[in-house]
Design a protein around this motif. Structure first.
Motif, PDB file in Angstrom:
ATOM      1  N   GLY A 646      -7.194 -28.421 -20.548  1.00 27.02           N
ATOM      2  CA  GLY A 646      -7.034 -28.638 -19.118  1.00 27.02           C
ATOM      3  C   GLY A 646      -6.418 -27.437 -18.429  1.00 27.02           C
ATOM      4  N   SER A 647      -6.274 -27.587 -17.137  1.00 27.69           N
ATOM      5  CA  SER A 647      -5.659 -26.546 -16.303  1.00 27.69           C
ATOM      6  C   SER A 647      -4.681 -27.228 -15.353  1.00 27.69           C
ATOM      7  CB  SER A 647      -6.716 -25.826 -15.455  1.00 27.69           C
ATOM      8  OG  SER A 647      -7.835 -25.468 -16.215  1.00 27.69           O
ATOM      9  N   HIS A 648      -3.502 -26.689 -15.272  1.00 25.84           N
ATOM     10  CA  HIS A 648      -2.484 -27.252 -14.391  1.00 25.84           C
ATOM     11  C   HIS A 648      -2.005 -26.210 -13.388  1.00 25.84           C
ATOM     12  CE1 HIS A 648      -1.094 -30.864 -17.085  1.00 25.84           C
ATOM     13  NE2 HIS A 648      -2.403 -30.805 -16.973  1.00 25.84           N
ATOM     14  N   LEU A 649      -1.528 -26.699 -12.260  1.00 24.57           N
ATOM     15  CA  LEU A 649      -1.023 -25.801 -11.224  1.00 24.57           C
ATOM     16  C   LEU A 649       0.160 -26.449 -10.523  1.00 24.57           C
ATOM     17  CD1 LEU A 649      -2.954 -23.641  -8.756  1.00 24.57           C
ATOM     18  CD2 LEU A 649      -1.435 -25.372  -7.787  1.00 24.57           C
ATOM     19  N   ALA A 650       1.153 -25.631 -10.246  1.00 28.26           N
ATOM     20  CA  ALA A 650       2.310 -26.130  -9.505  1.00 28.26           C
ATOM     21  C   ALA A 650       2.612 -25.208  -8.340  1.00 28.26           C
ATOM     22  CB  ALA A 650       3.536 -26.210 -10.414  1.00 28.26           C
ATOM     23  N   VAL A 651       3.087 -25.807  -7.271  1.00 26.12           N
ATOM     24  CA  VAL A 651       3.583 -25.033  -6.137  1.00 26.12           C
ATOM     25  C   VAL A 651       5.070 -25.341  -6.007  1.00 26.12           C
ATOM     26  CG1 VAL A 651       3.397 -24.598  -3.660  1.00 26.12           C
ATOM     27  CG2 VAL A 651       1.359 -25.258  -4.974  1.00 26.12           C
ATOM     28  N   VAL A 652       5.873 -24.298  -5.989  1.00 26.45           N
ATOM     29  CA  VAL A 652       7.324 -24.502  -5.901  1.00 26.45           C
ATOM     30  C   VAL A 652       7.897 -23.647  -4.771  1.00 26.45           C
ATOM     31  CG1 VAL A 652       7.493 -24.893  -8.399  1.00 26.45           C
ATOM     32  CG2 VAL A 652       7.982 -22.608  -7.456  1.00 26.45           C
ATOM     33  N   GLU A 653       9.072 -24.045  -4.323  1.00 22.84           N
ATOM     34  CA  GLU A 653       9.811 -23.158  -3.428  1.00 22.84           C
ATOM     35  C   GLU A 653      11.231 -23.044  -3.958  1.00 22.84           C
ATOM     36  OE1 GLU A 653       9.399 -23.643   0.778  1.00 22.84           O
ATOM     37  OE2 GLU A 653      10.906 -22.091   1.187  1.00 22.84           O
ATOM     38  N   VAL A 654      11.706 -21.817  -4.031  1.00 19.58           N
ATOM     39  CA  VAL A 654      13.045 -21.556  -4.538  1.00 19.58           C
ATOM     40  C   VAL A 654      13.976 -21.270  -3.362  1.00 19.58           C
ATOM     41  CG1 VAL A 654      14.441 -20.041  -5.995  1.00 19.58           C
ATOM     42  CG2 VAL A 654      12.108 -20.601  -6.688  1.00 19.58           C
ATOM     43  N   ASP A 655      15.125 -21.903  -3.408  1.00 23.21           N
ATOM     44  CA  ASP A 655      16.159 -21.607  -2.417  1.00 23.21           C
ATOM     45  C   ASP A 655      16.978 -20.435  -2.962  1.00 23.21           C
ATOM     46  OD1 ASP A 655      18.477 -21.451  -0.932  1.00 23.21           O
ATOM     47  OD2 ASP A 655      18.827 -23.623  -0.883  1.00 23.21           O
ATOM     48  N   PRO A 656      16.847 -19.276  -2.364  1.00 22.55           N
ATOM     49  CA  PRO A 656      17.490 -18.094  -2.955  1.00 22.55           C
ATOM     50  C   PRO A 656      19.016 -18.166  -2.888  1.00 22.55           C
ATOM     51  CG  PRO A 656      16.533 -17.566  -0.822  1.00 22.55           C
ATOM     52  CD  PRO A 656      16.113 -18.960  -1.136  1.00 22.55           C
ATOM     53  N   ASP A 657      19.534 -18.980  -1.998  1.00 22.11           N
ATOM     54  CA  ASP A 657      20.992 -19.086  -1.887  1.00 22.11           C
ATOM     55  C   ASP A 657      21.611 -19.903  -3.005  1.00 22.11           C
ATOM     56  OD1 ASP A 657      21.025 -17.573   0.371  1.00 22.11           O
ATOM     57  OD2 ASP A 657      20.919 -19.281   1.736  1.00 22.11           O
ATOM     58  N   THR A 658      20.836 -20.832  -3.565  1.00 24.05           N
ATOM     59  CA  THR A 658      21.388 -21.720  -4.589  1.00 24.05           C
ATOM     60  C   THR A 658      20.648 -21.644  -5.912  1.00 24.05           C
ATOM     61  OG1 THR A 658      19.952 -23.543  -3.964  1.00 24.05           O
ATOM     62  CG2 THR A 658      22.070 -23.395  -2.823  1.00 24.05           C
ATOM     63  N   GLY A 659      19.449 -21.105  -5.893  1.00 23.93           N
ATOM     64  CA  GLY A 659      18.623 -21.119  -7.098  1.00 23.93           C
ATOM     65  C   GLY A 659      17.912 -22.435  -7.301  1.00 23.93           C
ATOM     66  N   ASN A 660      18.034 -23.331  -6.362  1.00 19.31           N
ATOM     67  CA  ASN A 660      17.387 -24.636  -6.501  1.00 19.31           C
ATOM     68  C   ASN A 660      15.872 -24.510  -6.379  1.00 19.31           C
ATOM     69  OD1 ASN A 660      17.633 -27.574  -6.712  1.00 19.31           O
ATOM     70  ND2 ASN A 660      16.731 -27.553  -4.675  1.00 19.31           N
ATOM     71  N   VAL A 661      15.185 -25.190  -7.292  1.00 16.04           N
ATOM     72  CA  VAL A 661      13.723 -25.165  -7.302  1.00 16.04           C
ATOM     73  C   VAL A 661      13.204 -26.499  -6.788  1.00 16.04           C
ATOM     74  CG1 VAL A 661      11.659 -25.075  -8.761  1.00 16.04           C
ATOM     75  CG2 VAL A 661      13.640 -23.610  -9.291  1.00 16.04           C
ATOM     76  N   GLU A 662      12.356 -26.434  -5.798  1.00 14.03           N
ATOM     77  CA  GLU A 662      11.713 -27.657  -5.337  1.00 14.03           C
ATOM     78  C   GLU A 662      10.246 -27.611  -5.759  1.00 14.03           C
ATOM     79  OE1 GLU A 662      10.414 -29.993  -1.264  1.00 14.03           O
ATOM     80  OE2 GLU A 662      11.341 -28.014  -1.113  1.00 14.03           O
ATOM     81  N   ILE A 663       9.813 -28.626  -6.506  1.00 15.12           N
ATOM     82  CA  ILE A 663       8.401 -28.689  -6.892  1.00 15.12           C
ATOM     83  C   ILE A 663       7.673 -29.406  -5.767  1.00 15.12           C
ATOM     84  CG2 ILE A 663       6.729 -29.469  -8.610  1.00 15.12           C
ATOM     85  CD1 ILE A 663       9.022 -29.595 -10.626  1.00 15.12           C
ATOM     86  N   GLN A 664       6.819 -28.667  -5.082  1.00 20.16           N
ATOM     87  CA  GLN A 664       6.152 -29.267  -3.919  1.00 20.16           C
ATOM     88  C   GLN A 664       4.847 -29.942  -4.273  1.00 20.16           C
ATOM     89  OE1 GLN A 664       6.159 -25.806  -1.391  1.00 20.16           O
ATOM     90  NE2 GLN A 664       8.116 -26.378  -0.466  1.00 20.16           N
TER      91      GLN A 664
END
Ligand SMILES: Cc1cc2nc3c(=O)[nH]c(=O)nc-3n(C[C@H](O)[C@H](O)[C@H](O)COP(=O)(O)OP(=O)(O)OC[C@H]3O[C@@H](n4cnc5c(N)ncnc54)[C@H](O)[C@@H]3O)c2cc1C
Lengths: 793, 288
Positions: A646-664
């Motif tokens: 299979g093939s998988h894809l993720a879109v994330v956004e990183v908060d550079p101030d905290t390092g927090n990763v949000e998986i969108q």
């Protein structure tokens, strides 16, 4: 009639769910026997220590304590049996020394769990601490030995060019790759990466209840296990019984993930105590104890290297790594990396030079954990291919596509000599690219970057191999020989049409939530036209099912399912003769559908299954010479494993101030061939992705230098909850296999194998503008922030 | 897991509970049991007697007493979070309660229990501190009040005596021109799970400038602590982005920051600044 929607490919609600949701499922700890005693273990606070003495007297004298056992009582039973006995086997209780924190030193049997634990605290053990080795590289260097007096901590090194000497004549790609590195039109990209150790966390901890019957000289054993037949064999072998005198039942099992694919000391010890005390004996693992009494998974450190041209042609992939085995070898321990080797090159037709050393450390044993070697292997190739793509400034999708095995290569031979059954990687990736509008996503990312936001897109392909059932693989350890059950990993299924026309299906699997009762009923209903609601499936019971291997390695549907399919075909063959006799037609013209059989072309000319069954069980009504009864058993031994992808894809956004990763977004396009119940397939993928994201983002079995497990409770071992995850967007392609008659491949582990690196690739992609090239998992905010700080200088 | 053996009293009145506590110096009060029971199961706490006040009538109300809200000992996190009075008068506390644990935990655990428990990574502690709450402690010998500033002593240690019950927390209402807010980075990322670091802020605006401010941190040290430097730097400014950033930079002044599995000292100190700044910004927005 529900036949049409319950047939193969139908989305049918699971037979299991009403009971499980309403709390009517019976797990081992729900079963109560008269006169039971319960156990608790005394566990070592040290990772490595000599045991000078154990004083059990105070504990034994406590009211309510029945017995306290140490190794002196059980040494004669030998160590815990292991299917791949390379390394030091685990003694039933520590024998003179402990080799990991939490190792069981003594077992208390008491009237209730509270007394048992109080008494366990009263057992006095005189430990003499010894130096422990926890770090894998230090263990390989070997200054400190995990087991005093041993020559080396390294048990075995697996090489891609001679992993099964004598069977495969393999090309050693190392010289060619070395040569390629000398060319000036190539780039060489290399990175050391950790694939951290994980604690499998099944919602139901392990539990066992043993009831030895001296009158019959047999034992009934309930265990939360994935491998009931192997357990029956192991107990029989240990206690000198024929295997049929050990009746193992795995009732509802609340998750396994490979961690319940082991023979454990507690399973043997409760049987021993039940025999010695002449009463039922129970042990139920507590949540915190599970971090010490159940195997762990992963735990690799390896350097991956790609040598390739500047236009994206990979000329060599190397992996040089160490895998942590822990202190003792259990079921498959040293074999797990080999499963990684099987898929080491991913979907790519590339030269491979791979070596992984299995090293002991003073930590809990590792063994199969969902994916077992394959997530690790997929992680390394899919991370380094992204780094290679970045180094040559090529889109990661294009690099992958350029190196794929092509559709026309199948059945394709891998660099280590294995044959992959079917595949169409390009179509699968194209489906993903089209579904997500990949170009649009990249444009969105560019726009976000222009605003100073850190949005990343991560991609991973994967190929998995599962259903390791070919009989010949038993020569390489894929069997239960060590447990006195010299089987291959063939599948088995029994289909019985009962006198009232209902059907009973008995299978040798040991599911832990996969919905086998539903899926198998669909298969049988589809084959025989018996109403789905009239098919009852039982599993996990060694007295009922003639043979069985268990549930692991994404095997059940493709192997036991295929056996059941064949058993149903046999039943259908006999039933056709009966119906032909009843309807005065020819057997070839009999068709099964809608709860009975009819003559082809004249659906009105029909009989019901109850009518067919009656004739089968009253043979004087049937064809002359017919054997009475209507059932068949089949054992299915395929010629190959299956190779989903299979093939998988993720879109994330990183908060550079905290390092927090949000998986969108998280999107997966998986291909497991034909799907029996697409909803169950999706469920398996959902769980697999969640576990992969758990590794990518949260989970980490952290040992300190002395070997103390710092993250041994769920307070410090965060696992993902539904609210932490995006709604997965799933799609599929279908490339059936010809390895089994249903054209199905396994899907139990695929989600895990495809996901961890998808997330890491996305996060690294998000931080690419800062020059971040790699971050080791788990991507807790602190790690991500540290990487950002380092990149910013 | 199995605790050591203990006696259990389901008290039906506060007096009965207080008498039992007075007679048993190592007894523990239980409200929601969301922290006490896990610690007992781990055998880290082994009280000889558990005094369950869950059935005591009259402790489960949030009363609007004009200038403050009086939150009773049995008010659950979920109630605090969804109370309109708390949302408008002490928004930081409502937000912190909403971010405490999961639904099950919020339906059982109590706001007073979370304060009394004084976990280093708890949420509502920081909010109570920033809001300048007052704890009402009662024992069999009487009642006293303890200012939030004096209440949090150390890891899992409050100023309560073993024979005292926190019967009520009084939270001053933010009036016109003032607002409050709470935010954290959770251990599972986002705002999920205990705080790696979090901050609550209360800000009063007066004619475009900051008239008063209180900021409190959680997760970064052995106890929730006031970030006095932030407040000091902020008061008198116009609350501009630059002013907030400059003030937030002083978040850990006088605060002992400790490393744990979720962050180094440096990282936690940095997060303290980030969340102090964010809380202040959100509080100012709520004030206007
Ligand atoms: C899964 C899980 C997740 C959690 N996540 C979070 C989180 O994200 N953030 C967070 O802040 N907390 C979290 N918690 C802790 C939770 O908020 C607890 O409910 C709270 O800390 C204690 O409140 P309680 O009423 O349950 O107290 P109890 O557990 O009953 O008591 C805790 C302690 O406080 C004492 N105590 C309780 N009430 C009083 C009183 N009125 N007077 C005197 N002493 C008292 C008890 O004696 C005991 O020592 C979590 C807990 C769990 C189980």
């Amino acid at each position: 009639m529900t036949t049409s929607i319950s047939a193969m490919g139908g989305i049918v609600r699971r037979k299991e769910d009403p009971a499980l949701i309403a709390g009517q499922g019976k797990y081992v700890d729900d079963i109560r026997l008269n006169g039971e005693a319960v156990t608790a273990f005394v566990r070592s606070p040290f990772a490595h220590a000599r045991i000078n003495s154990i004083d059990t007297s105070a504990a034994a004298a406590m009211p309510g304590v029945v017995a306290v056992y140490t190794i002196d009582d059980v040494r004669h039973l030998g160590p815990v049996l292991a299917q791949v006995p390379v390394g030091v086997m685990r003694p039933l209780l520590a024998d003179g020394a402990v080799h990991h924190a939490g190792e069981a030193v003594a077992m208390v049997v008491a009237e209730n769990s509270y007394v048992a634990r109080d008494a366990a605290e009263a057992v006095m053990v005189d430990y003499e601490p010894l130096p422990a080795v926890v770090d894998m590289k230090a263990a390989v260097a070997g200054a400190t030995k995990v087991h005093e007096g041993s020559e080396s901590n390294v048990l075995v090194t697996w090489f891609s060019h001679d992993w099964w000497p004598g069977v495969f004549e393999l090309v050693d790609h190392r010289p060619a790759i070395a040569e390629a590195k000398e060319r000036d039109d190539v780039v060489v990209v290399s990175q050391e990466m950790t694939n951290q150790r994980l604690i499998p966390t099944a919602i139901e901890p392990r539990a066992v209840l043993a009831d030895w019957n001296h009158g019959y000289n047999r034992v009934n054993l309930w265990s939360s296990t994935q491998m009931p037949h192997a357990l029956a064999g192991a107990v029989a072998k240990t206690f000198g019984l024929p295997s049929n005198e050990v009746h193992v039942v795995a009732p509802e099992v609340g998750g396994g993930f490979g961690a319940k694919l082991n023979i454990y000391p507690d399973e043997i010890l409760t049987v021993f105590a039940s025999k010695a005390l002449d009463r039922p004996v129970r042990w139920t693992e507590t949540r915190r104890e599970a971090a010490f009494s159940t195997i762990q998974g992963r735990g690799w450190v390896a350097t991956a290297t790609i040598t390739g041209t500047k236009d994206g042609k990979i000329l060599g992939y190397e992996l040089d790594g160490i895998a942590d085995m822990g202190a003792y070898s259990q079921n498959f321990t040293v074999a797990i990396p080999v499963l990684g080797l099987f898929v080491a090159q991913g979907q790519y037709d590339i030269p491979l030079a791979w070596q992984v050393s299995c090293v002991q450390t003073n930590t809990q044993t590792t063994d199969a954990y969902r994916g077992a070697g394959r997530p690790e292997a997929s992680y390394y190739i899919e991370r380094i291919i992204d780094m290679y793509a970045a180094a040559i400034d090529m889109d990661p999708a294009d690099v992958r596509r350029k190196n794929f095995f092509k559709k026309e290569d199948f059945p394709a031979t891998t660099a280590i000599g294995l044959t992959m059954d079917s595949g169409d990687y390009e179509r699968n990736l194209d489906t993903l690219i089209a579904d997500v509008d990949y170009a649009g996503l990249r444009a969105m990312q560019a726009a976000a970057r222009a605003e100073g936001r850190y949005v990343g897109i991560g991609l991973s392909t994967y190929v998995e191999v599962c259903g390791f059932a070919p009989s010949v693989l038993a020569e390489f350890g894929f069997g239960w020989d060590a447990y006195g059950m010299p089987t291959s990993f063939s599948g088995s299924g029994l289909v019985r049409v009962n006198p009232d026309g209902s059907a009973t299906v008995i299978i040798g699997t040991g599911p832990s939530g996969q919905g086998h009762q539903t899926t198998w009923a669909q298969v049988v209903s589809d084959r025989l036209g018996i109403d789905y609601d009239s098919v009852r499936v039982t599993h996990g019971n060694t007295a009922e099912s003639p043979t069985g291997v268990g549930t692991f390695g994404s095997r059940s549907a493709a192997v036991d399912g295929a056996a059941t399919y064949e058993a149903a075909e046999k039943v259908g063959g006999k039933a056709a003769d009966i119906v032909a006799h009843m309807l005065e037609a020819s057997a070839e013209d009999i068709r099964f559908a809608d709860g009975g059989a009819h003559v082809a072309g004249s659906p009105g000319h029909k009989v019901t299954w109850a009518e067919i069954a009656e004739v089968a069980y009253k043979p004087h009504k049937g064809p002359d010479g017919m054997e009475a009864g209507l059932e068949a058993h089949a054992v299915f031994s395929p010629g190959n494993a299956t190779w989903p992808f299979g093939s998988h894809l993720a879109v994330v956004e990183v908060d550079p101030d905290t390092g927090n990763v949000e998986i969108q977004r998280y999107v997966g396009i998986d291909d497991c061939g034909n799907r029996i119940n697409p909803m169950i397939v999706d469920g398996q993928i959902h769980g697999g992705i969640a576990q992969g994201i758990g590794q990518a983002m949260f989970e980490d079995a952290i040992y300190d230098a002395e070997g103390n497990l710092l993250s041994g409770s769920l307070i410090d071992y965060p696992i993902p909850a539904a609210g932490d995850l995006p709604a997965f967007e799933l799609g599929w392609t279908n490339t059936p296999t010809d390895v089994n008659p249903m054209g199905v491949k396994g899907i139990g582990e695929a989600g895990t194998i495809g996901s961890a690196q998808t997330i890491v690739n996305a996060v690294v992609d998000a931080l690419a503008p800062l020059g971040v090239k790699h971050i080791d998992m788990p991507l807790r905010p602190r790690r991500v922030w540290d990487a950002i700080q380092k990149a910013r200088g | 897991m199995y605790p050591r053996s203990f006696e259990y009293l389901a008290a039906t009145s506060l007096d009965e509970a207080l008498a039992a506590l007075a007679d048993n110096p190592d007894a523990k009060v239980m409200t929601g049991g969301m922290s006490l029971i896990p610690l007992m199961k781990l055998r880290l706490f082994s009280p000889s007697l558990v005094v369950d006040i869950g059935r005591v009538p009259g402790l489960d109300a949030i009363d609007d007493a004009g200038d403050h809200l009086a939150i009773g000992a049995l008010v659950r996190h979920a109630t605090t979070a969804s109370s309109e009075a708390v949302q408008s008068g002490a928004a930081a506390l409502a937000q912190a309660a909403a971010l405490t644990g999961d639904v099950q935990v919020r339906n059982r655990g109590t706001t007073c229990g979370a304060l009394a428990h004084a976990d280093i990574a708890a949420d509502q502690t920081a909010a109570a501190l920033a809001l300048g709450a007052t704890m009402v402690a009662r024992s069999s010998s009487g009642e006293r009040t303890i200012a939030a500033d004096d209440f949090f002593v150390d890891t899992l240690t409050s100023a309560l005596q073993p024979d005292e019950i926190l019967v009520e927390v009084r939270v001053p209402k933010t009036g016109a021109g003032s607002g409050s807010a709470y935010g954290k980075l959770g251990r599972r990322g986002g705002q999920s799970d205990y705080a790696v670091a979090g901050a609550a802020a209360v800000v009063t605006m007066d004619g475009g400038s900051v008239a008063a401010a209180r900021v409190a941190l959680t997760g970064v040290g052995t106890k929730p602590s006031l970030a006095a430097g932030v407040a000091e730097a902020l008061v008198g400014t116009d609350g501009s982005e630059a002013a907030v950033a400059a003030a937030a930079a002083r978040a850990t002044e006088g605060v002992t920051v400790l490393e744990d599995l979720y962050g180094s000292e440096e990282y936690k100190a940095h997060l303290a600044q980030v969340y102090a700044g964010r809380a202040v910004t959100a509080a100012m927005a709520a004030a206007s």
